[in-house]
Design a protein around this motif. Structure first.
Motif, short mmCIF file in Angstrom:
data_model
loop_
_atom_site.label_atom_id
_atom_site.label_comp_id
_atom_site.label_asym_id
_atom_site.label_seq_id
_atom_site.Cartn_x
_atom_site.Cartn_y
_atom_site.Cartn_z
N GLN B 578 49.09 4.43 14.40
CA GLN B 578 48.53 3.22 14.32
C GLN B 578 49.11 2.16 15.00
O GLN B 578 48.66 1.03 15.14
CB GLN B 578 48.29 2.65 12.67
N LEU B 579 50.30 2.37 15.49
CA LEU B 579 50.91 1.42 16.60
C LEU B 579 50.30 0.75 17.52
O LEU B 579 50.36 -0.26 18.10
CB LEU B 579 52.36 1.88 16.87
N THR B 580 49.48 1.69 18.19
CA THR B 580 48.94 1.23 19.39
C THR B 580 47.45 1.04 19.38
O THR B 580 46.88 0.46 20.18
CB THR B 580 48.84 2.86 20.49
N THR B 581 46.79 0.98 18.01
CA THR B 581 45.33 0.76 17.80
C THR B 581 44.82 -0.68 17.92
O THR B 581 43.87 -1.03 18.09
CB THR B 581 44.74 1.45 16.55
N GLY B 582 45.97 -1.52 17.56
CA GLY B 582 45.81 -2.94 17.48
C GLY B 582 45.12 -3.13 16.38
O GLY B 582 44.52 -4.64 16.49
N ASP B 583 44.73 -2.75 15.27
CA ASP B 583 44.13 -2.98 14.03
C ASP B 583 45.32 -3.34 12.90
O ASP B 583 45.92 -2.73 12.20
CB ASP B 583 43.29 -1.89 13.62
N ALA B 584 45.24 -4.82 12.64
CA ALA B 584 46.50 -5.27 11.74
C ALA B 584 46.15 -4.71 10.54
O ALA B 584 47.25 -4.42 9.76
CB ALA B 584 46.57 -6.74 11.96
N ALA B 585 45.06 -4.90 9.99
CA ALA B 585 44.97 -4.30 8.54
C ALA B 585 45.20 -2.96 8.34
O ALA B 585 45.99 -2.70 7.24
CB ALA B 585 43.40 -4.69 8.16
N VAL B 586 44.87 -2.04 9.41
CA VAL B 586 44.97 -0.46 9.02
C VAL B 586 46.67 -0.45 9.15
O VAL B 586 47.17 0.24 8.27
CB VAL B 586 44.30 0.38 10.09
N LEU B 587 47.23 -0.93 10.29
CA LEU B 587 48.63 -1.00 10.28
C LEU B 587 49.49 -1.51 8.95
O LEU B 587 50.39 -0.59 8.76
CB LEU B 587 49.30 -1.66 11.68
N ARG B 588 48.88 -2.44 8.41
CA ARG B 588 49.64 -3.02 7.41
C ARG B 588 49.50 -1.86 6.06
O ARG B 588 50.41 -1.56 5.55
CB ARG B 588 49.07 -4.19 6.92
N ALA B 589 48.43 -1.48 5.97
CA ALA B 589 48.06 -0.66 4.92
C ALA B 589 49.05 0.95 5.09
O ALA B 589 49.75 0.96 4.11
CB ALA B 589 46.58 -0.02 4.76
N VAL B 590 48.99 1.37 6.17
CA VAL B 590 49.85 2.73 6.41
C VAL B 590 51.18 2.27 6.25
O VAL B 590 52.07 3.04 5.55
CB VAL B 590 49.59 3.32 7.67
N SER B 591 51.65 1.33 6.81
CA SER B 591 53.13 0.77 6.70
C SER B 591 53.46 0.75 5.14
O SER B 591 54.41 1.09 4.69
CB SER B 591 53.43 -0.53 7.39
N ASP B 592 52.69 -0.23 4.64
CA ASP B 592 53.06 -0.23 3.19
C ASP B 592 53.14 0.93 2.47
O ASP B 592 53.63 1.17 1.53
CB ASP B 592 51.93 -1.58 2.56
N GLN B 593 52.30 1.83 2.74
CA GLN B 593 52.22 3.11 2.00
C GLN B 593 53.38 4.07 2.29
O GLN B 593 54.09 4.43 1.50
CB GLN B 593 51.36 3.94 2.50
N LEU B 594 53.71 3.73 3.50
CA LEU B 594 55.18 4.56 3.93
C LEU B 594 56.23 4.01 3.14
O LEU B 594 57.21 4.65 2.64
CB LEU B 594 55.29 4.43 5.30
N GLY B 595 56.30 2.81 2.95
CA GLY B 595 57.13 1.93 2.25
C GLY B 595 57.26 2.40 0.82
O GLY B 595 58.36 2.63 0.30
#
Lengths: 178, 628
Positions: B578-595
């Protein structure tokens, strides 16, 4: 998230031996050492998740330290470890002689404001309370060592009585100073 | 930055670049910003070379808010549009603030039963907004001096500030666009400044008498750990009260003439000048021409002034006495006494402190700057500019926290002067058969009755299955974080029904209110907000991945089974994609999940580090170290 689940009891957490007469200097040294590793400030620039974990661990260590630092809390905790709950402790019967003494001390405190030299009288009374507390701490240690749990519990109740009395004396003192 | 980086002291897992961290003393009368450079910590001056910014905000011109010296100069001309000492109104309701406002001649509004606000020519202004203007001025000053945006700030508050006052301060920083690392108690900040200066050890009392607040703290410095042992004070007692007493005296001497609004400001500044002069002289002549009355001057002697302020000074000493007692000490145990705040220049104050502690106070650092300097040092530590993280502060909560029980009584759950962070839980039960909800009312203060305490918040636990009275087991848990801010949760143990609240005090601001204030302050959008959000998310996600990789390499094999490891690896991959897709909401969701996924691992690492921390230190070693 999982709450911190320390299997160790508070004595084990600080690696101090499980006895009433512990070294407070050693305890606080260990406490500072642990907080040095766990305190949320150590994770201030880290993620929110890490900070949450740190807050919970740090709070657990604070709780453990507060409990062991105070003689009365420590005694109650040792009883808890021995299987005697706080409710069981407060249900312990106290001998009439002790209760009589308490009533006398209480009367003394109440009349102290009218005395000629209330400050000095109060000081005497407070050191009397402190000495009595020490005696009951010994009573607690001996009972616990002999595994007489109800004896240890009743010593705790007496310490609670005296704690309350001491607090009242402090309030009176604050009143005198104003 | 996924995991607790339990690196050895001095070796951080990822190398940091130097970050811009500042300390801010948001004072009643004056505010300062300080930072740590390679030459040490110092306050940053404005373009005229002055470090102190008068905490005065003028709303006389709706087109332009003015802060500081210029605002102060306009005070007599525009009394109701010039807000000074707003700190005294922070987090306060209308009833609390009315007396205060009568003195200061402000027009108060009480529109939504929340925090008090001022009616000005530029519209209704809350104390939070006015404070935000001061903070913004300091932020711009720091950015100009340091050449970059501020990464984080430590803002100081009186140790005796309650929950509502702390939250209001944090809200003001948010409105001013300042990322807050920590709220730090002012006396603790002062002790940090002195502690690092002198490398001293032992018990220190910090007596802090500012313009509007008084604080006393007893601290123990032991190697690199500052432990606050007790704190006390009065959030409505300070040098301003001395000024008001002199003002009242002048009016009394003149036969109580009626003053116009602007003249009241003049009177207060005359009184302040007289007070300051009396720090060095036995008597002072107060010129009264500006008031246009029959009398042209009055003489005030130091003795007369001492008599006026004696009851207030006595109140501060009583607070000292209580703090010393709470710490389990007597005054002779205190090895150092530090004076903070301009009002400690008053001779009677110095004499009273010296007399109580039987010791000459330390004076090395400018009492007006010492708080900001200590805050800057702490900010520098918190942003990670000092990898060895040399100093640790263990602070306490100033006031007891509890909940309302039957009959309007307070059941204390966390006692005052308990070291934070703290978690406490207490069990309660229902008192009626079939009761399905429980109201939790959270209060703060030392008194027994709810009516005498400060109400912080209320929430309800609903959905308790009907049971006989006393059968439900409801566990109410309080957690206070390192800023001294509270969250509360309640849980019915037999069913697991749960409810929780982050305490926003009754006088605090709602998130929407903060949002709209932010909007207003960013009306000229400085940058493309969305792009910034995405960029920040990317940086955070990369740090998360990087940190997790380091942690997994170190402890992954030992602390995770193969299934757990696979799950983590898979989630890491998702974040990377997701780092390169440029979609902030998705990136936030997967990062939070990883956290969240990595929290269990983080907890195990923490356990391991505790074990490591305590093994290999034998009892003898430690006893030797502490000189037993």
């Amino acid at each position: 998230m999982a709450s911190p689940d320390f299997q160790q009891n508070y004595f084990e957490l600080f690696s101090v031996s499980r006895e009433f007469d512990l070294s407070l200097a050693l305890l606080s040294e260990r406490f500072r050492h642990l907080q040095g590793q766990l305190h949320p400030d150590r994770y201030a620039s880290k993620s929110a998740h890490e900070q949450r974990v740190a807050v919970q661990y740090s709070a657990f260590v604070n709780q453990a330290y507060t409990t062991l630092k105070d003689p009365l809390e420590r005694a109650l905790y040792m009883l808890e470890l021995a299987g005697v709950s706080a409710e069981q402790v407060s249900a312990e019967k106290i001998d009439g002689g002790f209760l009589m003494e308490q009533m006398e001390l209480r009367e003394k405190i109440e009349s102290i404001a009218d005395m000629v030299d209330p400050e000095t009288a109060l000081e005497h009374l407070m050191s009397e309370i402190a000495q009595d507390t020490k005696n009951h701490e010994r009573e607690f240690v001996e009972a616990l060592e002999a595994d007489v749990l109800n004896g240890a519990a009743s010593a705790c109740v007496k310490m609670q009585f005296l704690r309350k009395l001491h607090q009242e004396a402090e309030q009176i003192e604050a009143g005198l100073l104003n | 930055m996924a995991l607790l980086h339990i690196a050895e002291p001095g070796q951080s897992a990822i190398t940091h670049e130097q970050k811009l961290a500042v300390g801010i003393d948001l004072g009643t009368t004056n505010s300062l910003v300080a930072t740590v450079s390679k030459d040490g910590a110092s306050a940053l001056p404005d373009d005229r070379g002055e470090a102190s910014l008068a905490s005065v905000v003028s709303y006389a011109d709706p087109a332009k808010v003015v802060v500081g010296r210029e605002a102060l100069a306009a005070a007599s001309e525009h009394p109701t549009d010039t807000l000074s000492s707003v700190k005294r109104f922070m987090g306060r309701g209308y009833a609390d603030a009315r007396d205060e406002a009568e003195r200061s001649q402000y027009k108060l509004t009480n529109e939504d039963a929340g925090m008090v606000s001022f009616a000005t020519s530029s519209g209704v202004v809350s104390p939070v907004q006015a404070s935000a203007e001061i903070l913004k001025t300091l932020r711009l000053r720091a950015q100009a001096a340091l050449g970059g945006s501020v990464d984080g700030a430590v803002i100081t508050v009186p140790a005796y500030f309650d929950e509502a006052q702390r939250q209001a301060t944090k809200d003001a920083a948010t409105v001013a666009g300042i990322p807050v690392l920590r709220l730090l108690n002012e006396p603790t900040a002062a002790a940090v400044a002195y502690g690092l200066e002198s490398k001293g050890e032992g018990l220190t009392a910090v007596y802090d008498l500012g313009g509007g607040t008084f604080d006393i703290s007893i601290l123990h410095l032991h190697r690199d750990v500052f432990e606050v042992r007790a704190t006390g004070g009065d959030t409505a007692l300070g040098g301003d009260d001395f000024d008001n007493l002199i003002g009242d005296w002048i009016l009394h001497e003149l036969g109580s003439p009626k003053l116009k609004a602007g003249e009241h400001r003049t009177l207060v500044s005359l009184a302040r000048a007289a007070k300051e002069a009396l720090s060095d002289c036995a008597e002072v002549v107060i010129p009264l021409q500006a008031l246009q009355l029959d009398t042209s001057e009055l003489v005030l002697t130091q003795n007369r002034f001492d008599e006026m302020i004696k009851p207030l000074v006595k109140r501060t000493i009583q607070a000292c006495r209580r703090a010393v007692r709470d710490a389990g000490l007597s005054p002779v145990d205190i090895e150092n006494v530090v004076l903070v705040g301009g009002s400690t220049r008053v001779p009677l104050v110095r004499a009273a402190v010296e007399d109580y502690f039987q010791r000459k106070p330390l004076l090395g650092i400018d009492p007006d700057q010492v708080v900001a300097i200590g805050a800057a040092i702490q900010a520098d530590i918190l942003v990670g500019n000092r990898p060895e993280g040399e100093l640790l502060l263990l602070d306490v909560i100033p006031l007891s926290l509890g909940i309302e029980t039957m009959g309007g009584l307070v059941e204390k759950i966390v006692n005052r002067n308990t070291t934070i962070p703290v978690s406490r839980a207490q069990e309660f039960t229902t008192y009626k058969d079939g009761q399905t909800a429980l109201a939790v009312h959270i209060v703060q203060g030392e008194r027994e009755l709810v009516s005498d305490s400060r109400s912080l918040a209320r929430f309800e636990l609903r959905g308790i299955p009907p049971m006989v009275a006393g059968a439900a087991r409801i566990l109410v848990s309080f957690q206070v974080d390192a800023d001294g801010l509270l969250s509360v949760s309640a849980r019915e143990e037999t069913t697991g029904v749960q409810s929780s609240i982050v305490v926003k005090p009754s006088f605090g601001l709602s998130d929407e209110q903060i949002g709209s204030m932010l909007q207003a302050s960013y009306s000229h959008a400085e940058e493309d907000k969305e792009a910034r959000v995405l960029a920040e998310l990317c940086v955070a996600a990369k740090q998360l991945l990087e940190g997790l990789a380091v942690a997994l390499a170190a402890d992954g094999d030992e602390l995770l089974d193969s299934q757990e490891r696979e799950a983590l690896d898979a989630q890491m991959l998702r974040v990377e994609e997701q780092l390169t897709t440029g979609d902030a909401a998705v990136l936030r969701a997967v990062s939070d999940q990883l956290g969240r996924d990595s929290e269990a691992f983080a907890a195990r690492r923490m356990d391991k580090s505790i074990r490591t921390a305590l093994t290999g230190v034998t009892l003898d070693d430690v006893s030797e170290e502490i000189g037993e």
